[in-house]
Design a protein around this motif. Structure first.
Motif, PDB file in Angstrom:
ATOM      1  N   ILE A  76     -25.586  27.137  12.843  1.00 23.63           N
ATOM      2  CA  ILE A  76     -25.914  28.142  13.840  1.00 23.63           C
ATOM      3  C   ILE A  76     -25.482  29.534  13.408  1.00 23.63           C
ATOM      4  O   ILE A  76     -25.928  30.527  13.964  1.00 23.63           O
ATOM      5  N   ASN A 136     -26.152  30.771  10.466  1.00 20.89           N
ATOM      6  CA  ASN A 136     -27.123  31.252   9.478  1.00 20.89           C
ATOM      7  C   ASN A 136     -28.524  30.747   9.811  1.00 20.89           C
ATOM      8  O   ASN A 136     -29.159  30.059   9.015  1.00 20.89           O
ATOM      9  N   PRO A 137     -29.034  31.077  10.996  1.00 26.20           N
ATOM     10  CA  PRO A 137     -30.359  30.602  11.390  1.00 26.20           C
ATOM     11  C   PRO A 137     -31.468  31.380  10.689  1.00 26.20           C
ATOM     12  O   PRO A 137     -31.266  32.525  10.260  1.00 26.20           O
ATOM     13  N   SER A 169     -36.112  28.650  13.174  1.00 23.89           N
ATOM     14  CA  SER A 169     -35.180  27.991  14.087  1.00 23.89           C
ATOM     15  C   SER A 169     -34.919  28.844  15.327  1.00 23.89           C
ATOM     16  O   SER A 169     -34.730  28.317  16.427  1.00 23.89           O
ATOM     17  N   ILE A 170     -34.935  30.152  15.152  1.00 19.45           N
ATOM     18  CA  ILE A 170     -34.769  31.035  16.308  1.00 19.45           C
ATOM     19  C   ILE A 170     -35.928  30.834  17.283  1.00 19.45           C
ATOM     20  O   ILE A 170     -35.737  30.675  18.491  1.00 19.45           O
ATOM     21  N   ASN A 221     -35.651  27.507  19.168  1.00 11.88           N
ATOM     22  CA  ASN A 221     -34.542  27.283  20.095  1.00 11.88           C
ATOM     23  C   ASN A 221     -34.372  28.354  21.168  1.00 11.88           C
ATOM     24  O   ASN A 221     -33.630  28.143  22.132  1.00 11.88           O
ATOM     25  N   SER A 244     -24.783  28.089  21.917  1.00 11.80           N
ATOM     26  CA  SER A 244     -25.417  28.017  20.592  1.00 11.80           C
ATOM     27  C   SER A 244     -26.551  29.030  20.464  1.00 11.80           C
ATOM     28  O   SER A 244     -26.746  29.621  19.402  1.00 11.80           O
ATOM     29  N   GLN A 245     -27.311  29.266  21.560  1.00 15.74           N
ATOM     30  CA  GLN A 245     -28.382  30.263  21.507  1.00 15.74           C
ATOM     31  C   GLN A 245     -27.810  31.659  21.279  1.00 15.74           C
ATOM     32  O   GLN A 245     -28.339  32.428  20.472  1.00 15.74           O
ATOM     33  N   GLN A 287     -26.561  31.943  17.650  1.00 18.45           N
ATOM     34  CA  GLN A 287     -27.679  31.994  16.716  1.00 18.45           C
ATOM     35  C   GLN A 287     -28.343  33.362  16.715  1.00 18.45           C
ATOM     36  O   GLN A 287     -28.652  33.917  15.658  1.00 18.45           O
ATOM     37  N   TYR A 299     -28.342  35.855  13.576  1.00 20.75           N
ATOM     38  CA  TYR A 299     -29.623  36.127  12.933  1.00 20.75           C
ATOM     39  C   TYR A 299     -29.820  37.626  12.696  1.00 20.75           C
ATOM     40  O   TYR A 299     -30.414  38.043  11.700  1.00 20.75           O
TER      41      TYR A 299
END
Length: 416
Positions: free
Chosen positions: A22, A24-25, A29-30, A33, A233-234, A237, A241
């Protein structure tokens, strides 16, 4: 508080914590999620700073902003919305924006801001000022050089601020007083400058070697202090990012508009067309042009008699123009200059709000006006490169650019 978390996450992502995905998204992946606008590629977040008044049940939305994060272009646009912005609140009619939160919490404020800006708002983050000191104390406080004595007392509200001038180690409570203080001639403009200095101090703190082992606990407790509909986690991330974006891709502005009195009430009337441009314009790396040359450095140190000599050379009233769109900027600058001894001819707005650098213009062909302009430049700490003649001018004129904070800091030091 969100500034603290951003600093922590940015440092953590670059400090060897790459074992956690999380931190290094990638773009895919962004988008998988995190909810975002597929048409624009942006994630829009409503940020609310909440102040609770002792003895009252209603909470006030002291700070309101929208952060628009462009996933594809890796651009951050943050628009601060004045509390007094005149808006139409659903089922309430035309009122000040901060009333929406008092009437219906974040849900009604969310709906009102969506209607105002015409963009979807995907997430919200509510920061309670009671939590701010705890997070600052969690990182061990910060060190900030305070450029003047900050004092304010509100016995009814239980507010007592007294921060001496000079280098200070601030605990959580003092840091909160520092970033919220606005009871001087600069008002909200000065507060923004202090918040920026606080942000830099946090980054400096996170570089200390002993902070590395504390990062997981800081993240855990810090995110628990923010009321948001994003998951932990969101949030991690998204910040991770965007951690490496260049500074020119971070745009921070106030909602364009003008102040006005309607039925005896003071409002901020938004310019929605200009706001739309702010939210959609693609930032470009700044380059010096013929009209705007970056000053090389603060070229002058003046004290005592030297100040009076400069004031004497500026023998006629000058004009002050706001070239940034930041509300109240020209008025604040004029008050500082008047306190030093410079008279005002008039204040107002420049032809546009895109001046990157502060500059000084003087009536073309006038040697006396040229000398007054040079003296004003010295007083403001500006180089000769930004002083030039202009046909049709009646007064020496200073046009405040986006580097205005440097000018204000200089003038504050010269204020008796």
């Amino acid at each position: 508080m969100l500034l603290i978390l951003a600093a922590v996450l940015s440092f953590a992502a670059g400090a060897g914590m790459k074992v956690f995905p999380i931190f290094n998204p990638d773009e895919a992946s962004i988008k998988q999620n995190i909810e975002y606008d597929e048409k624009t590629g942006t994630v829009n977040i409503l940020i609310v700073g909440v102040d609770e008044i002792p003895g009252e049940k209603t909470r006030r939305s002291d700070t309101i902003a929208v952060a628009s994060l462009d996933i594809e272009e890796k651009t951050i646009r943050i628009i601060s919305i004045p509390r007094d912005t005149r808006v139409q609140i659903p089922e309430r009619g035309w009122e000040k924006l901060n009333h929406a939160f008092a009437y219906g919490g974040v849900e009604l404020l969310h709906e009102t801001v969506v209607n105002l800006l015409g963009i979807p708002i995907h997430y919200y983050a509510i920061v309670n000022y009671d939590s701010f000191p705890k997070l600052v104390d969690l990182i061990g406080g910060v060190d900030i050089n305070v450029n003047k004595h900050l004092r304010y007392t509100d016995r009814a509200g239980g507010v007592y601020i007294d921060i001496p001038k000079g280098q200070q180690h601030m605990d959580g409570k003092t840091a909160l007083d520092y970033v919220r203080f606005r009871h001087d001639a600069l008002g909200d403009i000065g507060r923004v400058g202090r918040q920026q200095r606080f942000y830099r101090a946090v980054f400096q703190k996170m570089k200390e070697p002993e902070m590395l082992s504390k990062i997981p606990e800081i993240l855990k407790q810090g995110l628990e202090m923010v009321d948001t509909n994003m998951t932990v986690s969101q949030a991690i991330q998204l910040v991770a990012y965007l951690k490496d974006i260049p500074s020119y891709k971070t745009v921070i502005a106030m909602l364009p508009g003008r102040s006005a009195y309607i039925a005896g009430v003071s409002y901020w009337i938004p310019d929605l067309s200009a706001a739309s441009e702010l939210l959609t314009a693609v930032p470009e790396e700044a380059e010096a042009s013929v009209d705007e040359v970056a000053p090389e450095k603060d070229t002058l140190t003046v004290e005592g008699p030297q100040i009076q000599e400069l004031v004497a050379r500026i023998e006629e009233p000058i004009a002050v123009l706001n070239g940034t769109g930041q509300s109240g900027l020209a008025g604040s600058a004029s008050r500082l200059l008047q306190s030093i001894g410079v008279d005002m001819a008039y204040i107002g707005n420049a032809k546009h709000f895109d001046y990157h650098y502060t500059s000084i213009r003087y009536p073309d062909g006038s040697k006396a006006a040229s000398d007054r302009a040079e003296a004003l430049a010295q007083m403001c700490g500006l180089s000769a490169e930004v002083v030039r003649p202009e046909k049709g001018l009646k007064n020496v004129t200073i046009i405040l650019g986006k580097d205005y904070e440097m000018v204000f800091n200089r003038l504050e030091r010269l204020t008796p």
